[in-house]
Enzyme design. Structure first.
Site, PDB file in Angstrom:
ATOM      1  CD  GLN A  21      -3.262   0.358   2.024  1.00 60.91           C
ATOM      2  OE1 GLN A  21      -3.316  -0.779   2.451  1.00 60.91           O
ATOM      3  NE2 GLN A  21      -4.131   1.273   2.386  1.00 60.91           N
ATOM      4  CB  SER A  64       2.137  -5.017   3.728  1.00 64.72           C
ATOM      5  OG  SER A  64       0.990  -4.970   4.547  1.00 64.72           O
ATOM      6  CG  LEU A  65      -1.085  -4.929  -0.634  1.00 65.33           C
ATOM      7  CD1 LEU A  65      -1.400  -5.498  -2.018  1.00 65.33           C
ATOM      8  CD2 LEU A  65      -1.712  -3.574  -0.481  1.00 65.33           C
ATOM      9  NE  ARG A 122      -3.281  -8.160   4.832  1.00 72.40           N
ATOM     10  CZ  ARG A 122      -2.452  -7.148   4.617  1.00 72.40           C
ATOM     11  NH1 ARG A 122      -2.810  -6.176   3.764  1.00 72.40           N
ATOM     12  NH2 ARG A 122      -1.287  -7.069   5.230  1.00 72.40           N
ATOM     13  CG  HIS A 143       1.858  -4.347   9.294  1.00 66.61           C
ATOM     14  ND1 HIS A 143       1.672  -5.685   9.038  1.00 66.61           N
ATOM     15  CD2 HIS A 143       1.729  -3.701   8.105  1.00 66.61           C
ATOM     16  CE1 HIS A 143       1.454  -5.841   7.738  1.00 66.61           C
ATOM     17  NE2 HIS A 143       1.460  -4.653   7.157  1.00 66.61           N
ATOM     18  CD  GLN A 197       1.185  -9.618   5.739  1.00 65.29           C
ATOM     19  OE1 GLN A 197       0.034  -9.235   5.828  1.00 65.29           O
ATOM     20  NE2 GLN A 197       1.797  -9.835   4.588  1.00 65.29           N
TER      21      GLN A 197
END
Length: 316
Positions: free
Chosen positions: A10, A95-96, A120, A204, A253
């Site tokens: 992102q 991440s994603l 998510r 996170h 995660q």
């Protein structure tokens, strides 16, 4: 040359991403059609026409970035002769982007990845009331120093390490007041910069545990295949191929640290000499240059990039 493919997270979204690929290559168009069908809406229209405020919404940005990445990797396969199983040592994503990496390696279908990322994004956004969480980038201090800053700033609240992106670039996440303290402490400790990030939720960190719980339920209902190549997981900075382990690591995660610096260092240590960022932007390629200068970094997001990649595969 040993190659790994990496997938952005992102912040790399931009209006128009993937459109030139879709206009040029049927393989790319098919990816966007599949994502639109999976979500029951024209996410591709938001990607290509904006507005940027709508694209940047977490629930849109996450599946959109995956779509752009998967369009690019499928075009490399269709037009440049890429065989991921034969040509890649690893895949990894920020991440994603880890979902993009898994979909690229056929561990997830594109449709399942799109639906998981929509969930998510929605779950992460709704986990904390607006204004109750924040994130800040700490620049110019090493990782251990930022850990100490976060521990001092917490003062009984949450102040976690969200991203270890590169030497001297660490992101903290947590309660609004704790993050404000972290910014002040980091400046006191000699940080070159310590700045609040324009994010809509504290990603996170432990404050979004409810999102991790939502992903645990969702991932339990999705088929996860053994990936074509090992995926270097964010929370361990180590390769994983077992489907049950992949599920567990994706749940961790959500609230865990994205160990990107260590992930790139691991791949370098394993003999990778080229990292190719697939999808929107060049953020990860830039980080690679700061982590392991001996690794060549490239990115593929346009028809011209596809042609350059294809040319690089031809014998001299």
């Amino acid at each position: 040359m040993s190659t790994a493919f990496i997938f952005p997270g992102q912040g790399s979204q931009a209006v128009g991403m993937g459109k030139a690929l879709a206009d040029t290559f049927p393989a790319a168009r098919a990816v966007f059609d599949e994502v639109d069908a999976a979500l029951g809406e024209k996410l591709s229209a938001v990607m290509w026409d904006g507005p940027i405020e709508t694209l940047t919404l977490t629930a849109n940005a996450q599946p959109a970035l995956m779509a752009a990445s998967l369009a690019a990797i499928r075009v490399l396969e269709a037009e440049a002769g890429l065989d991921l199983a034969a040509d890649a040592a690893f895949v990894a994503g920020h991440s994603l982007g880890e979902y993009s990496a898994l979909a690229a390696a056929r561990s997830f279908t594109i449709s399942d990845a799109a639906r998981l990322l929509r969930l998510r994004g929605t779950a992460m956004q709704s986990a904390v009331p607006v204004g109750a969480g924040a994130m800040a980038a700490i620049l110019g201090l090493d990782y251990d120093k930022v850990v100490a800053v976060a521990q001092e700033a917490a003062a009984g609240e949450v102040c976690d390490i969200a991203n270890d992106n590169a030497p001297g670039q660490v992101v903290v996440s947590g309660g609004t007041e704790a993050i404000a303290r972290a910014v002040d402490i980091a400046k006191r400790e000699g940080a070159a910069r310590a700045i609040l990030l324009p994010v809509s939720a504290p990603f996170h960190c432990r404050l979004i545990e409810s999102a991790a719980e939502a992903m645990q339920v969702a991932l339990a209902d999705v088929e996860v295949a053994v990936p074509l190549v090992p995926v270097v997981a964010n929370v361990t900075a180590a390769p994983v191929s077992d489907p049950n382990a992949i599920r567990a690591l994706l749940v961790r995660q959500v609230t865990g640290t994205v160990r990107w610096r260590e992930s790139v260092a691991f791949m370098a240590g394993a003999g990778v000499t080229r990292l190719v960022e697939v999808g929107s932007g060049k953020v990860l390629a830039g980080l690679v240059k700061r982590i392991a200068r001996e690794i060549a970094a490239a990115n593929v997001s346009s028809p011209e990039d596809v042609a350059a990649f294809a040319a690089s595969r031809q014998p001299a």
